[in-house]
Design a protein around this motif. Sequence first.
Motif, short mmCIF file in Angstrom:
data_model
loop_
_atom_site.label_atom_id
_atom_site.label_comp_id
_atom_site.label_asym_id
_atom_site.label_seq_id
_atom_site.Cartn_x
_atom_site.Cartn_y
_atom_site.Cartn_z
N ALA A 1 6.17 -1.27 -4.70
CA ALA A 1 7.44 -1.05 -4.10
C ALA A 1 8.70 -2.05 -4.70
O ALA A 1 9.59 -1.57 -4.94
CB ALA A 1 7.46 -1.33 -2.50
N PHE A 2 8.19 -3.43 -4.58
CA PHE A 2 9.33 -4.17 -5.49
C PHE A 2 9.53 -3.72 -6.92
O PHE A 2 10.80 -3.65 -6.94
CB PHE A 2 8.41 -5.48 -5.37
CG PHE A 2 9.37 -6.42 -6.22
CD1 PHE A 2 10.38 -6.94 -5.62
CD2 PHE A 2 9.11 -6.81 -7.50
CE1 PHE A 2 11.30 -8.00 -6.35
CE2 PHE A 2 9.78 -7.97 -8.18
CZ PHE A 2 10.92 -8.25 -7.68
N VAL A 3 8.64 -3.16 -7.38
CA VAL A 3 8.96 -2.86 -9.03
C VAL A 3 9.66 -1.55 -9.04
O VAL A 3 10.70 -1.54 -9.80
CB VAL A 3 7.61 -2.36 -9.92
CG1 VAL A 3 7.82 -1.86 -11.26
CG2 VAL A 3 7.03 -3.81 -10.06
N TYR A 4 9.39 -0.56 -8.21
CA TYR A 4 10.15 0.80 -8.00
C TYR A 4 11.68 0.45 -7.48
O TYR A 4 12.84 0.87 -8.12
CB TYR A 4 9.70 1.62 -6.94
CG TYR A 4 8.54 2.16 -7.51
CD1 TYR A 4 8.09 2.24 -8.90
CD2 TYR A 4 7.48 2.96 -6.62
CE1 TYR A 4 6.97 2.99 -9.26
CE2 TYR A 4 6.18 3.48 -7.16
CZ TYR A 4 6.07 3.42 -8.36
OH TYR A 4 4.79 4.13 -8.88
N GLU B 1 -8.47 -3.94 2.05
CA GLU B 1 -7.35 -3.63 2.62
C GLU B 1 -6.04 -4.76 2.02
O GLU B 1 -5.01 -4.40 1.99
CB GLU B 1 -7.14 -3.58 3.92
CG GLU B 1 -7.83 -2.31 4.69
CD GLU B 1 -7.23 -1.14 4.33
OE1 GLU B 1 -6.09 -1.00 4.18
OE2 GLU B 1 -8.09 -0.11 4.07
N SER B 2 -6.40 -5.85 1.95
CA SER B 2 -5.54 -6.74 1.39
C SER B 2 -5.03 -6.60 0.08
O SER B 2 -4.02 -6.73 -0.31
CB SER B 2 -5.86 -8.14 1.68
OG SER B 2 -7.26 -8.53 0.60
N TRP B 3 -6.08 -6.10 -0.85
CA TRP B 3 -5.72 -5.57 -2.20
C TRP B 3 -5.01 -4.31 -2.21
O TRP B 3 -3.94 -4.35 -2.84
CB TRP B 3 -6.94 -5.10 -2.91
CG TRP B 3 -7.65 -6.40 -3.62
CD1 TRP B 3 -8.65 -7.15 -2.74
CD2 TRP B 3 -7.29 -7.25 -4.51
NE1 TRP B 3 -8.87 -8.18 -3.65
CE2 TRP B 3 -8.18 -8.45 -4.61
CE3 TRP B 3 -6.27 -7.16 -5.59
CZ2 TRP B 3 -7.96 -9.28 -5.36
CZ3 TRP B 3 -6.13 -8.35 -6.54
CH2 TRP B 3 -7.13 -9.35 -6.64
N LYS B 4 -5.02 -3.58 -1.37
CA LYS B 4 -4.22 -2.32 -1.28
C LYS B 4 -2.90 -2.57 -0.89
O LYS B 4 -1.77 -2.09 -1.29
CB LYS B 4 -4.84 -1.16 -0.17
CG LYS B 4 -6.05 -0.49 -0.70
CD LYS B 4 -6.81 0.51 0.43
CE LYS B 4 -7.95 1.03 -0.33
NZ LYS B 4 -8.62 1.86 0.41
N GLU B 5 -2.86 -3.69 0.27
CA GLU B 5 -1.48 -3.87 0.99
C GLU B 5 -0.58 -4.57 -0.38
O GLU B 5 0.58 -4.45 -0.50
CB GLU B 5 -1.73 -4.99 1.94
CG GLU B 5 -0.22 -5.22 2.56
CD GLU B 5 -0.60 -5.88 3.84
OE1 GLU B 5 0.46 -6.71 4.42
OE2 GLU B 5 -1.82 -6.21 4.33
#
Length: 51
Positions: free
Chosen positions: A25-28, A14-18
């Motif tokens: 989100a930052f890139v978008y 889950e940490s990799w997915k987060e």
Amino acid sequence: MSKTEKGSADPDDESWKERGLKLRAFVYIFGTHIIAGFVMLLFYLGQHADK
């Protein structure tokens, strides 16, 4: 041997997915602001152009 003893992270962790979600989100958001700034610059330059 457990997952924590291997030394490598499981891609389903889950940490990799987060982290991937936050990065995406930052890139978008950053990319959207860059594009919006460029469009605003074009409008500004268009308004102040010698016609």
